[in-house]
Motif scaffolding. Structure first.
Motif, mmCIF file in Angstrom:
data_model
loop_
_atom_site.group_PDB
_atom_site.id
_atom_site.type_symbol
_atom_site.label_atom_id
_atom_site.label_comp_id
_atom_site.label_asym_id
_atom_site.label_seq_id
_atom_site.Cartn_x
_atom_site.Cartn_y
_atom_site.Cartn_z
ATOM 1 N N ILE A 82 13.014 -40.470 21.779
ATOM 2 C CA ILE A 82 13.577 -39.242 22.336
ATOM 3 C C ILE A 82 14.895 -39.644 22.997
ATOM 4 O O ILE A 82 14.926 -40.586 23.790
ATOM 5 N N LEU A 97 19.099 -37.675 15.073
ATOM 6 C CA LEU A 97 18.004 -36.910 14.472
ATOM 7 C C LEU A 97 17.762 -37.313 13.021
ATOM 8 O O LEU A 97 16.610 -37.422 12.586
ATOM 9 N N ALA A 103 13.585 -35.887 19.408
ATOM 10 C CA ALA A 103 14.307 -34.893 20.196
ATOM 11 C C ALA A 103 15.617 -35.501 20.680
ATOM 12 O O ALA A 103 15.744 -36.721 20.796
ATOM 13 N N TYR A 104 16.570 -34.623 20.953
ATOM 14 C CA TYR A 104 17.875 -35.012 21.471
ATOM 15 C C TYR A 104 18.191 -34.005 22.565
ATOM 16 O O TYR A 104 18.515 -32.858 22.281
ATOM 17 N N LEU A 105 18.030 -34.434 23.823
ATOM 18 C CA LEU A 105 18.156 -33.523 24.955
ATOM 19 C C LEU A 105 19.406 -33.829 25.768
ATOM 20 O O LEU A 105 19.695 -34.989 26.053
ATOM 21 N N ILE A 113 10.927 -28.354 27.996
ATOM 22 C CA ILE A 113 11.318 -28.879 26.679
ATOM 23 C C ILE A 113 11.088 -30.386 26.644
ATOM 24 O O ILE A 113 10.578 -30.933 25.658
ATOM 25 N N ALA A 117 8.470 -32.474 24.160
ATOM 26 C CA ALA A 117 8.902 -33.595 23.327
ATOM 27 C C ALA A 117 8.037 -34.824 23.588
ATOM 28 O O ALA A 117 7.591 -35.495 22.643
#
Length: 125
Positions: A82, A97, A103-105, A113, A117
């Motif tokens: 993540i 990705l 995930a890329y937050l 969120i 993840a």
């Protein structure tokens, strides 16, 4: 004897961010360990035979190895990744990705969120 509790590794050069993420993880019953650099994490990974994190949370921008390079070196390990970052570059997001990140937050991120993840990475959902 019960199954060992899964733990997550946080790799971020900003100690306050690492502490905050570890606190969030504890709030949902997930243990975490942190490393200040990608190099330190990658050195620790093979050195302890029983050291098997269930997920790694990587900052993108770090001195030395950046998060994308750490992800590349983990390729094939099956370790879910993540990403968290303050620099939301669409090209870097797509690269992360497409290389398999779950995930890329963008910091600051929405806690729910983030929790989703992490739960997904740990097979808790």
């Amino acid at each position: 004897m019960g199954k060992a509790q899964p733990f997550v590794v946080v790799v971020d050069d900003d100690e306050s961010v690492s502490r905050a993420i570890k606190r969030l993880l504890r709030s949902i019953g997930v243990a975490a360990e942190s490393f200040a650099s990608g190099e330190a994490f990658l050195e620790a990974l093979p050195s302890i035979r029983s050291y098997h994190p269930a997920c790694v949370i990587l900052d993108v921008q770090m001195p030395g190895l950046n998060g994308l390079e750490v992800q590349r070196r983990l390729a094939g390990s099956g370790l879910p990744v993540i990403f968290i970052t303050a620099h939301d570059d669409i090209g870097i997001r797509e690269q992360a990705l497409s290389a398999g990140a779950l995930a890329y937050l963008r910091k600051p991120f929405d806690d729910e969120i983030f929790f989703r993840a992490v739960r997904s990475a740990l097979g808790m959902e």
